[in-house]
Write a protein that holds these residues in place. Structure first.
Motif, PDB file in Angstrom:
ATOM      1  N   TYR A  88      48.212  47.873  45.401  1.00  0.00           N
ATOM      2  CA  TYR A  88      49.509  47.570  44.790  1.00  0.00           C
ATOM      3  C   TYR A  88      50.322  46.604  45.657  1.00  0.00           C
ATOM      4  N   TYR A  89      49.681  45.996  46.630  1.00  0.00           N
ATOM      5  CA  TYR A  89      50.374  45.045  47.505  1.00  0.00           C
ATOM      6  C   TYR A  89      50.535  43.729  46.756  1.00  0.00           C
ATOM      7  N   GLN A  90      51.762  43.199  46.718  1.00  0.00           N
ATOM      8  CA  GLN A  90      51.998  41.932  46.012  1.00  0.00           C
ATOM      9  C   GLN A  90      51.870  40.763  46.984  1.00  0.00           C
ATOM     10  N   TYR A  91      51.087  39.835  46.565  1.00  0.00           N
ATOM     11  CA  TYR A  91      50.910  38.635  47.359  1.00  0.00           C
ATOM     12  C   TYR A  91      52.031  37.651  47.040  1.00  0.00           C
ATOM     13  N   PRO A  92      52.390  36.789  47.983  1.00  0.00           N
ATOM     14  CA  PRO A  92      53.412  35.779  47.686  1.00  0.00           C
ATOM     15  C   PRO A  92      52.911  34.814  46.613  1.00  0.00           C
ATOM     16  N   GLN A  93      53.823  34.357  45.805  1.00  0.00           N
ATOM     17  CA  GLN A  93      53.452  33.488  44.696  1.00  0.00           C
ATOM     18  C   GLN A  93      52.970  32.117  45.179  1.00  0.00           C
ATOM     19  N   ASN A  94      53.671  31.570  46.151  1.00  0.00           N
ATOM     20  CA  ASN A  94      53.315  30.241  46.639  1.00  0.00           C
ATOM     21  C   ASN A  94      53.260  30.284  48.162  1.00  0.00           C
ATOM     22  N   PRO A  95      52.096  30.487  48.728  1.00  0.00           N
ATOM     23  CA  PRO A  95      52.039  30.603  50.181  1.00  0.00           C
ATOM     24  C   PRO A  95      52.263  29.264  50.886  1.00  0.00           C
ATOM     25  N   TYR A  96      52.058  28.171  50.208  1.00  0.00           N
ATOM     26  CA  TYR A  96      52.225  26.853  50.821  1.00  0.00           C
ATOM     27  C   TYR A  96      53.487  26.213  50.282  1.00  0.00           C
ATOM     28  N   GLN A  97      54.385  25.855  51.154  1.00  0.00           N
ATOM     29  CA  GLN A  97      55.598  25.154  50.748  1.00  0.00           C
ATOM     30  C   GLN A  97      55.511  23.713  51.208  1.00  0.00           C
ATOM     31  N   ARG A  98      55.925  22.830  50.333  1.00  0.00           N
ATOM     32  CA  ARG A  98      55.915  21.409  50.675  1.00  0.00           C
ATOM     33  C   ARG A  98      56.993  21.128  51.712  1.00  0.00           C
ATOM     34  N   PRO A  99      56.700  20.279  52.642  1.00  0.00           N
ATOM     35  CA  PRO A  99      57.751  19.920  53.606  1.00  0.00           C
ATOM     36  C   PRO A  99      58.847  19.120  52.897  1.00  0.00           C
ATOM     37  N   PRO A 100      60.076  19.230  53.352  1.00  0.00           N
ATOM     38  CA  PRO A 100      61.150  18.484  52.695  1.00  0.00           C
ATOM     39  C   PRO A 100      60.937  16.977  52.862  1.00  0.00           C
ATOM     40  N   GLU A 101      61.330  16.260  51.835  1.00  0.00           N
ATOM     41  CA  GLU A 101      61.181  14.806  51.892  1.00  0.00           C
ATOM     42  C   GLU A 101      62.188  14.227  52.865  1.00  0.00           C
ATOM     43  N   SER A 102      61.736  13.249  53.615  1.00  0.00           N
ATOM     44  CA  SER A 102      62.643  12.608  54.559  1.00  0.00           C
ATOM     45  C   SER A 102      63.484  11.567  53.822  1.00  0.00           C
ATOM     46  N   ALA A 103      64.635  11.335  54.337  1.00  0.00           N
ATOM     47  CA  ALA A 103      65.529  10.334  53.766  1.00  0.00           C
ATOM     48  C   ALA A 103      65.769   9.226  54.781  1.00  0.00           C
ATOM     49  N   GLY A 104      64.736   8.896  55.538  1.00  0.00           N
ATOM     50  CA  GLY A 104      64.877   7.912  56.608  1.00  0.00           C
ATOM     51  C   GLY A 104      65.177   6.513  56.113  1.00  0.00           C
ATOM     52  N   LEU A 105      64.464   6.056  55.102  1.00  0.00           N
ATOM     53  CA  LEU A 105      64.701   4.718  54.572  1.00  0.00           C
ATOM     54  C   LEU A 105      66.067   4.623  53.907  1.00  0.00           C
ATOM     55  N   SER A 106      66.466   5.662  53.208  1.00  0.00           N
ATOM     56  CA  SER A 106      67.770   5.659  52.548  1.00  0.00           C
ATOM     57  C   SER A 106      68.891   5.622  53.573  1.00  0.00           C
ATOM     58  N   THR A 107      68.742   6.405  54.632  1.00  0.00           N
ATOM     59  CA  THR A 107      69.753   6.418  55.686  1.00  0.00           C
ATOM     60  C   THR A 107      69.803   5.074  56.391  1.00  0.00           C
ATOM     61  N   ALA A 108      68.655   4.490  56.655  1.00  0.00           N
ATOM     62  CA  ALA A 108      68.614   3.176  57.304  1.00  0.00           C
ATOM     63  C   ALA A 108      69.270   2.121  56.426  1.00  0.00           C
ATOM     64  N   SER A 109      69.036   2.189  55.130  1.00  0.00           N
ATOM     65  CA  SER A 109      69.647   1.233  54.221  1.00  0.00           C
ATOM     66  C   SER A 109      71.166   1.369  54.211  1.00  0.00           C
ATOM     67  N   LEU A 110      71.656   2.601  54.201  1.00  0.00           N
ATOM     68  CA  LEU A 110      73.102   2.811  54.203  1.00  0.00           C
ATOM     69  C   LEU A 110      73.728   2.363  55.519  1.00  0.00           C
ATOM     70  N   VAL A 111      73.086   2.655  56.629  1.00  0.00           N
ATOM     71  CA  VAL A 111      73.618   2.236  57.926  1.00  0.00           C
ATOM     72  C   VAL A 111      73.645   0.716  58.024  1.00  0.00           C
ATOM     73  N   LEU A 112      72.580   0.062  57.600  1.00  0.00           N
ATOM     74  CA  LEU A 112      72.543  -1.401  57.645  1.00  0.00           C
ATOM     75  C   LEU A 112      73.564  -2.017  56.684  1.00  0.00           C
ATOM     76  N   GLY A 113      73.779  -1.377  55.531  1.00  0.00           N
ATOM     77  CA  GLY A 113      74.787  -1.865  54.596  1.00  0.00           C
ATOM     78  C   GLY A 113      76.192  -1.746  55.148  1.00  0.00           C
ATOM     79  N   ILE A 114      76.482  -0.628  55.806  1.00  0.00           N
ATOM     80  CA  ILE A 114      77.810  -0.458  56.407  1.00  0.00           C
ATOM     81  C   ILE A 114      78.002  -1.447  57.553  1.00  0.00           C
ATOM     82  N   LEU A 115      76.967  -1.643  58.364  1.00  0.00           N
ATOM     83  CA  LEU A 115      77.070  -2.619  59.450  1.00  0.00           C
ATOM     84  C   LEU A 115      77.283  -4.028  58.918  1.00  0.00           C
TER      85      LEU A 115
END
Length: 112
Positions: free
Chosen positions: A3-30
């Protein structure tokens, strides 16, 4: 039977990075703060913004803000370069007084 319940999704996707978006905003402000004199700053902001728009769908707002500020900075840079070229051209011709055309006409004796 267990009767032990297994987790539904044992693998979680890593969060997407926002590096390019942040770089674009920083360069736009500069580029809006005056670094658009170096035309590579807003140009790099536009390029990274378009790359981020395709690759990072989770941070569309951030890359859109970067794109808008970078395009405005690029337009201001082009306008500034055009005004500087016009100013130096106008200074070299004397704003219409004593230009090359006038010197040729006076040297030929047409307007004495």
């Amino acid at each position: 039977m267990s009767y032990y319940q297994y987790p539904q999704n044992p693998y979680q996707r890593p969060p997407e990075s926002a590096g390019l978006s942040t770089a674009s905003l920083v360069l736009g402000i500069l580029s809006l703060l005056g670094f658009s004199v170096i035309i590579l700053v807003p140009l790099a902001g536009v390029i990274t913004g378009h790359l981020a728009y395709r690759r990072e769908p989770a941070s569309r707002g951030l890359c859109l803000a970067g794109l808008i500020t970078s395009w405005i900075g690029l337009a201001l840079a082009i306008l500034g370069y055009a005004l500087a070229i016009w100013f130096f051209w106008a200074m070299s011709t004397g704003f219409g007084y004593g230009s090359y055309y006038d010197d040729v006409i006076f040297s030929l004796g047409f307007l004495h």
